[in-house]
Scaffold this active site. Structure first.
Site, short mmCIF file in Angstrom:
data_model
loop_
_atom_site.label_atom_id
_atom_site.label_comp_id
_atom_site.label_asym_id
_atom_site.label_seq_id
_atom_site.Cartn_x
_atom_site.Cartn_y
_atom_site.Cartn_z
N TYR A 17 16.70 54.67 70.14
CA TYR A 17 16.99 54.10 68.81
C TYR A 17 17.98 54.99 68.06
CZ TYR A 17 16.12 53.09 63.86
OH TYR A 17 16.27 52.83 62.51
N GLU A 39 11.05 47.80 58.04
CA GLU A 39 10.94 48.91 57.08
C GLU A 39 9.79 48.67 56.12
OE1 GLU A 39 12.49 51.69 57.19
OE2 GLU A 39 14.42 51.40 58.17
N TRP A 47 7.63 55.70 61.61
CA TRP A 47 8.63 54.76 62.10
C TRP A 47 8.44 54.52 63.60
CZ3 TRP A 47 11.17 50.87 60.70
CH2 TRP A 47 12.30 50.40 61.39
#
Length: 198
Positions: A17, A39, A47
Site C-alpha cells: 500500500y 478512512e 489503518w
C-alpha cells in the site's frame, strides 16, 4: 540512507500500500469514495486493520459505488452488522450510507467530489519535506476547513485527523519522509498532476 517510512512496519500488505498507493494524487471519484468509506471506518482503529478488511468492504459496499450505497436501507444495516469482513459498528455503517448520499450531493454541486476536495489546494498537491515521523502533523489548515465544511453538510466520522489521513492517502499532500524513495516518486507525479477538469 534510503528507507521506507517507518509507519508501514513490516507487513507485506502495508508495504505494498505504501509503495503503490499512499501519496499518489487522484482525481478519480471512485477512489475518493472508497477512501471516504475506509478512512471513516478506521476511526479508533489501526489503518492496517482496515487494509485487511478492504476487500470485505468492497464486497459489502457495492464495489464502493456511492449511488448503490446511498440506497442502502435499515434492513441492509442489520445485514452489514453481521458481516465479519467489515467493522461491525452500527454508527459507522449508518454514517457510510448517509455520507454516500452527501457525497452525491457534492458531486452534483461541484461536478465531482474530487473537484470539491482539490479546490482547497488550488488543484495542486503540497510537497512536504519531513525528516522524521515526529514532524508529520496529524491535521492541517486544509483538513480543518474541509472537515468543518463536511460536518456542516452532515458528514460523520470525518473529523480533521481522519480528513488529514485521507489527504495523505490521496496525494493532496506528500508526507513521505525525505529518506523514503517514495517521496521523490510522489513528488514527480505531484508536480505533473493536472486534474481532468483543468
Amino acid at each position: 540512507m534510503s528507507e521506507l517510512c517507518g509507519w508501514c512496519l513490516s507487513d507485506p500488505q502495508y508495504i505494498r500500500y505504501h509503495n503503490t498507493e499512499w501519496g499518489v494524487p487522484s482525481d478519480d471519484d471512485a477512489k475518493h469514495f472508497e477512501f471516504l468509506i475506509l478512512e471513516s471506518a478506521q476511526a479508533g482503529l489501526s489503518w492496517l486493520t482496515i487494509l485487511r478488511k478492504r476487500e470485505g468492504y468492497r464486497k459489502a459496499f457495492a464495489n464502493f459505488n456511492p449511488r448503490k450505497v446511498a440506497k442502502f436501507d435499515a434492513d441492509m444495516v442489520e445485514v452489514l452488522k453481521t458481516n465479519s469482513a467489515i467493522v461491525r459498528n452500527r454508527l459507522k455503517i449508518e454514517s457510510a450510507i448517509s455520507n454516500a448520499r452527501l457525497f452525491l450531493d457534492i458531486q452534483k454541486e461541484y461536478g465531482s467530489f474530487a473537484r470539491y476536495m482539490w479546490s482547497y489546494f488550488d488543484d495542486t498537491p503540497l510537497q512536504n519535506h519531513w525528516h522524521s515521523l515526529s514532524e508529520v502533523p496529524a491535521t492541517s489548515v486544509q483538513s480543518d476547513h474541509i472537515s468543518k465544511d463536511l460536518k456542516k453538510r452532515g458528514f460523520r466520522f470525518f473529523g480533521s485527523t481522519i480528513c488529514y489521513a485521507n489527504l495523505q492517502a490521496l496525494g493532496f499532500v506528500n508526507d513521505h519522509l525525505l529518506s523514503c524513495p517514495r517521496h521523490a516518486a510522489c513528488a514527480e507525479v505531484g508536480n505533473s498532476f493536472r486534474p481532468h477538469w483543468l
